[in-house]
Motif scaffolding. Structure first.
Motif, PDB file in Angstrom:
ATOM      1  N   LYS A   6       0.833  -1.200   0.000  1.00  0.00           N
ATOM      2  CA  LYS A   6       0.000   0.000   0.000  1.00  0.00           C
ATOM      3  C   LYS A   6       0.872   1.255   0.000  1.00  0.00           C
ATOM      4  CE  LYS A   6      -4.372  -0.293   2.440  1.00  0.00           C
ATOM      5  NZ  LYS A   6      -4.828  -0.371   3.806  1.00  0.00           N
ATOM      6  N   ILE A   7       1.889   1.218   0.861  1.00  0.00           N
ATOM      7  CA  ILE A   7       2.778   2.372   0.965  1.00  0.00           C
ATOM      8  C   ILE A   7       3.514   2.566  -0.358  1.00  0.00           C
ATOM      9  CG2 ILE A   7       4.840   3.267   2.111  1.00  0.00           C
ATOM     10  CD1 ILE A   7       3.929   1.612   4.615  1.00  0.00           C
ATOM     11  N   LYS A   8       4.022   1.470  -0.866  1.00  0.00           N
ATOM     12  CA  LYS A   8       4.770   1.564  -2.121  1.00  0.00           C
ATOM     13  C   LYS A   8       3.876   2.056  -3.260  1.00  0.00           C
ATOM     14  CE  LYS A   8       8.471  -1.660  -1.072  1.00  0.00           C
ATOM     15  NZ  LYS A   8       9.000  -3.015  -1.211  1.00  0.00           N
ATOM     16  N   ASN A   9       2.650   1.553  -3.287  1.00  0.00           N
ATOM     17  CA  ASN A   9       1.721   1.981  -4.328  1.00  0.00           C
ATOM     18  C   ASN A   9       1.435   3.478  -4.261  1.00  0.00           C
ATOM     19  OD1 ASN A   9       1.554  -0.490  -5.464  1.00  0.00           O
ATOM     20  ND2 ASN A   9      -0.385  -1.075  -4.516  1.00  0.00           N
ATOM     21  N   GLU A  10       1.404   3.985  -3.043  1.00  0.00           N
ATOM     22  CA  GLU A  10       1.161   5.415  -2.903  1.00  0.00           C
ATOM     23  C   GLU A  10       2.308   6.215  -3.534  1.00  0.00           C
ATOM     24  OE1 GLU A  10      -1.054   6.777   0.190  1.00  0.00           O
ATOM     25  OE2 GLU A  10      -0.221   8.808   0.215  1.00  0.00           O
ATOM     26  N   ILE A  11       3.514   5.721  -3.349  1.00  0.00           N
ATOM     27  CA  ILE A  11       4.665   6.405  -3.960  1.00  0.00           C
ATOM     28  C   ILE A  11       4.620   6.263  -5.481  1.00  0.00           C
ATOM     29  CG2 ILE A  11       7.191   6.430  -4.128  1.00  0.00           C
ATOM     30  CD1 ILE A  11       7.293   5.580  -1.182  1.00  0.00           C
ATOM     31  N   VAL A  12       4.260   5.068  -5.934  1.00  0.00           N
ATOM     32  CA  VAL A  12       4.134   4.841  -7.384  1.00  0.00           C
ATOM     33  C   VAL A  12       3.129   5.840  -7.965  1.00  0.00           C
ATOM     34  CG1 VAL A  12       3.387   3.206  -9.165  1.00  0.00           C
ATOM     35  CG2 VAL A  12       4.768   2.401  -7.256  1.00  0.00           C
ATOM     36  N   ALA A  13       2.000   6.001  -7.265  1.00  0.00           N
ATOM     37  CA  ALA A  13       0.950   6.910  -7.737  1.00  0.00           C
ATOM     38  C   ALA A  13       1.436   8.358  -7.739  1.00  0.00           C
ATOM     39  CB  ALA A  13      -0.283   6.761  -6.853  1.00  0.00           C
ATOM     40  N   LEU A  14       2.186   8.695  -6.708  1.00  0.00           N
ATOM     41  CA  LEU A  14       2.702  10.064  -6.584  1.00  0.00           C
ATOM     42  C   LEU A  14       3.627  10.391  -7.760  1.00  0.00           C
ATOM     43  CD1 LEU A  14       2.583  12.383  -4.530  1.00  0.00           C
ATOM     44  CD2 LEU A  14       4.640  11.476  -3.490  1.00  0.00           C
ATOM     45  N   LEU A  15       4.481   9.432  -8.086  1.00  0.00           N
ATOM     46  CA  LEU A  15       5.413   9.650  -9.205  1.00  0.00           C
ATOM     47  C   LEU A  15       4.660   9.692 -10.534  1.00  0.00           C
ATOM     48  CD1 LEU A  15       8.303   7.369  -7.965  1.00  0.00           C
ATOM     49  CD2 LEU A  15       8.531   9.789  -8.507  1.00  0.00           C
ATOM     50  N   LYS A  16       3.636   8.902 -10.594  1.00  0.00           N
ATOM     51  CA  LYS A  16       2.852   8.841 -11.834  1.00  0.00           C
ATOM     52  C   LYS A  16       2.232  10.206 -12.149  1.00  0.00           C
ATOM     53  CE  LYS A  16      -0.474   5.894 -14.144  1.00  0.00           C
ATOM     54  NZ  LYS A  16      -1.635   5.048 -13.890  1.00  0.00           N
ATOM     55  N   LYS A  17       1.794  10.861 -11.087  1.00  0.00           N
ATOM     56  CA  LYS A  17       1.221  12.206 -11.248  1.00  0.00           C
ATOM     57  C   LYS A  17       2.216  13.147 -11.907  1.00  0.00           C
ATOM     58  CE  LYS A  17      -1.474  12.741  -7.198  1.00  0.00           C
ATOM     59  NZ  LYS A  17      -1.339  13.491  -5.960  1.00  0.00           N
ATOM     60  N   HIS A  18       3.484  12.861 -11.701  1.00  0.00           N
ATOM     61  CA  HIS A  18       4.535  13.680 -12.304  1.00  0.00           C
ATOM     62  C   HIS A  18       5.072  13.051 -13.575  1.00  0.00           C
ATOM     63  CE1 HIS A  18       4.274  15.401  -8.306  1.00  0.00           C
ATOM     64  NE2 HIS A  18       4.789  16.501  -8.833  1.00  0.00           N
ATOM     65  N   GLY A  19       4.297  12.149 -14.126  1.00  0.00           N
ATOM     66  CA  GLY A  19       4.651  11.544 -15.409  1.00  0.00           C
ATOM     67  C   GLY A  19       5.803  10.543 -15.361  1.00  0.00           C
ATOM     68  N   VAL A  20       6.127  10.069 -14.146  1.00  0.00           N
ATOM     69  CA  VAL A  20       7.234   9.109 -14.043  1.00  0.00           C
ATOM     70  C   VAL A  20       6.672   7.736 -13.694  1.00  0.00           C
ATOM     71  CG1 VAL A  20       9.345   8.542 -12.815  1.00  0.00           C
ATOM     72  CG2 VAL A  20       8.789  10.928 -13.279  1.00  0.00           C
ATOM     73  N   LYS A  21       7.047   6.742 -14.509  1.00  0.00           N
ATOM     74  CA  LYS A  21       6.496   5.401 -14.272  1.00  0.00           C
ATOM     75  C   LYS A  21       7.505   4.470 -13.609  1.00  0.00           C
ATOM     76  CE  LYS A  21       3.742   2.424 -16.372  1.00  0.00           C
ATOM     77  NZ  LYS A  21       3.968   1.246 -16.793  1.00  0.00           N
ATOM     78  N   ILE A  22       7.154   3.979 -12.433  1.00  0.00           N
ATOM     79  CA  ILE A  22       8.003   2.962 -11.786  1.00  0.00           C
ATOM     80  C   ILE A  22       7.112   1.830 -11.272  1.00  0.00           C
ATOM     81  CG2 ILE A  22       9.772   4.603 -11.035  1.00  0.00           C
ATOM     82  CD1 ILE A  22       8.508   4.002  -8.118  1.00  0.00           C
ATOM     83  N   ASN A  23       7.734   0.731 -10.858  1.00  0.00           N
ATOM     84  CA  ASN A  23       6.988  -0.362 -10.234  1.00  0.00           C
ATOM     85  C   ASN A  23       7.234  -0.364  -8.732  1.00  0.00           C
ATOM     86  OD1 ASN A  23       6.160  -1.447 -12.766  1.00  0.00           O
ATOM     87  ND2 ASN A  23       8.244  -2.256 -12.977  1.00  0.00           N
ATOM     88  N   ALA A  24       6.290  -0.917  -8.015  1.00  0.00           N
ATOM     89  CA  ALA A  24       6.441  -0.998  -6.559  1.00  0.00           C
ATOM     90  C   ALA A  24       7.743  -1.709  -6.176  1.00  0.00           C
ATOM     91  CB  ALA A  24       5.247  -1.718  -5.948  1.00  0.00           C
TER      92      ALA A  24
END
Ligand code: ARG
Length: 569
Positions: A6-24
């Motif tokens: 859950k925590i990792k997904n929140e960071i993934v989502a945060l980065l996504k908002k800035h157009g950066v794609k990563i995996n948990a």
């Protein structure tokens, strides 16, 4: 959902908002706590963003604004580090543990996969010694761990109830033993008969030929008297083993026997003989594996008696065909590594390529001088138990003058079991164990009783809180949990499900054992540094929830390792 994810997904989502794609999975624990709680090595982005990782980290740190859960983002070299709001993380994990209780930590990775875990496999007509306990402790923990990871597990035993060792004991009994020599402890009697037989036979080919003849007649099964003696003594052994399994709380779903596989192996011989690597050599039948640098394995002696390997071939096939398993684990002494490689190779050459895994473990040594054995260098399970029980019961009596005999002996036995099982599990299989009973029984070392004691301490705090009428449910302000040791404990709680998965994947219960030890150490540090019941109201409640969560995780882990829990000790 898993808090960690859950925590990792929140960071993934945060980065996504800035157009950066990563995996948990790209997010790691930073090597040093000061760096943050989770870290993104920006190498993973340099190709896509066409920038140096250092620059990526720097730019992202400037760009991204903290969120609800993430209170700070900073770059160190090529790493982008995230600092979490621990009061929020704490709330998430406490809630998850409270909801999942005994299931906290389990996963469904193995869903739909059936595995057979073969363990223990003692030979009848010999005594169950302390080395056997290592196998049993690791094996039953593996069964529990695989189940916790969603696998369907068949726990199998494979008893060596026929073969040269059995023939030796029967020979000895027929030639040297009167009915009246057999005492009430039949298991012990057989163990000693085996030792004597070996002594007697040593360097005496004439007598050895007699034993070989007995083995032959045993396999033929026509000599009524011999078969009666075999059945009778075999039962003595099996009864003795079952008693030990009961004491150790070990269960199998199925028992295989060498005497059954021996017959099936012989039936397979014509089929085996068609294979080009199975050959006749001086009247014996061998599997020639030189080509694979695996030497030669004799399957059948010239006199028609079977060897160990002939029995393992039908058994391996049966596990897959009859029991329809997808995967087959063999928990067997390291000294049989080459042998099992030979068996797996033979099966592969027969066109039977399945997932068969040898899980090896080293032997157990005894620190001499503590327990002496009448049987020479073997120390039996019973001897260790009896020595331990005297000591533990005395100590328990001293701590609890008000307990009756029954309560004392029950508690003492649980402490002994914890000492024994944890002592056998705490080291990885590739380490030789020098089992030191005194050491294993200590309440303040890397021991089972230490874990039990910590659990009892957790319990006693919660009991006191309850007696004071404190209700620990509802929502609290977890900002009270600001100390480093509290943060560490919260991290431990979050990490537990990954430990379960890792322990199962590596077939190594010592990973879980060491984790539980370390969470206990962390809790005890916390307990000595910080007040709980005497703390301010808000802090008190938050700490009690933390304690309750630790107790749940510790108990879940102990259950998986097969270590009994004591409420009080
Ligand atoms: N009974 C054997 C022994 O004591 C171990 C059996 C291991 N399992 C197997 N499938 N070979 O050495």
């Amino acid at each position: 959902m898993d808090t960690n994810l859950k925590i990792k997904n929140e960071i993934v989502a945060l980065l996504k908002k800035h157009g950066v794609k990563i995996n948990a999975e790209d997010l790691r624990e930073p090597p040093e706590a000061e760096m943050g709680d989770l870290s993104l090595p920006c190498f993973v982005l340099s190709k896509e963003l066409k920038k140096a990782p250092e620059k990526i980290a720097e730019d992202l740190a400037k760009e991204i604004k903290p969120s609800d859960l993430i209170i700070n983002i900073k770059n160190i070299g090529p790493y982008l580090n995230f600092l979490l709001d621990y009061s929020k993380v704490a709330e998430m994990i406490f809630l998850q543990i409270k909801k999942e209780r005994g299931d906290y930590g389990v996963n469904s990775n193995g869903k739909g996969i059936k595995v057979m875990i073969e363990y223990s496999q003692p030979n009848t007509h010999k005594e169950f010694h302390i080395g056997h306990v290592r196998n049993v402790a690791i094996g039953s923990a593996l069964v529990n761990l695989y189940r916790a990871c969603g696998y369907k597990v068949i726990a199998a035993n494979y008893l060596g109830d026929i073969g040269a060792h059995v023939a030796k004991v029967l020979w000895y009994m027929m030639n040297y033993v009167n009915e009246t020599d057999i005492g009430p402890d039949k298991g012990e009697f057989l163990g000693q008969a085996y030792v004597r037989a070996v002594e007697e036979l040593n360097g005496n080919p004439e007598l050895q030929a007699q034993v070989q003849d007995i083995l032959k007649r045993l396999e033929e099964g026509k000599d009524k008297d011999l078969m009666f003696l075999w059945q009778q003594t075999r039962k003595w052994s099996l009864d003795a083993f079952n008693k030990i399994y009961d004491e150790l709380d070990i269960k199998f779903n199925i028992d295989f026997f060498e005497s059954v596989e021996e017959k099936d192996g012989k039936k397979m011989l014509p089929e085996l003989m068609k294979l080009d690597f199975i050959k006749e050599s001086e009247g014996a039948i061998i599997a020639d594996l030189e080509k694979y640098k695996l030497g030669v394995l004799v399957l059948l002696r010239a006199d028609g008696t079977s060897l160990y390997g002939l029995k393992d071939i039908p058994l391996a096939i049966k596990k897959f065909k009859k029991y329809k398993v997808d995967k087959s684990l063999y928990l067997v002494d390291t000294r049989q590594s080459q042998y099992l490689e030979q068996i797996f190779k033979i099966l592969e050459l027969m066109g039977f390529k399945k997932e068969m895994i040898h899980v090896p473990y080293e032997f157990v040594e005894l620190k001499s001088g503590i327990i002496s054995s009448r049987t020479g260098n073997i120390v039996t399970y019973e001897e260790v138990r009896d020595a331990a029980m005297i000591k533990v019961a005395n100590e328990t009596k001293e701590r609890h003058a008000d307990w009756d005999e029954k309560k004392i002996s029950e508690a003492s036995f649980k402490i002994f079991l914890a000492a024994l099982k944890f002592g056998m599990i705490r080291q990885a299989g590739d380490k030789i164990i020098t089992f030191d009973l005194e050491e294993a029984l200590k309440f303040d070392g890397f021991t089972g009783p230490y874990l039990q004691y910590t659990n009892a301490r957790l319990n006693s705090i919660l009991k006191k809180a309850d007696e004071q009428g404190i209700k620990i449910s509802g929502k609290f302000d977890y900002r009270a949990l600001g100390a480093n040791i509290e943060k560490q404990l919260i991290k431990d709680l979050i990490f537990y499900p990954q430990i379960i998965l890792m322990t199962q994947q590596k077939n190594d219960p010592s990973i879980l054992a060491q984790f539980l030890f370390s969470i206990c150490q962390n809790f005890n540090t916390f307990y000595h540094e910080l007040p709980v019941l005497k703390a301010d109201e808000n802090i008190k409640l938050a700490r009690l929830v933390l304690i309750k969560s630790i107790r749940q995780v510790l108990e879940n882990g102990l259950v998986l390792l097969g270590i009994p829990i004591l409420k009080e000790m």
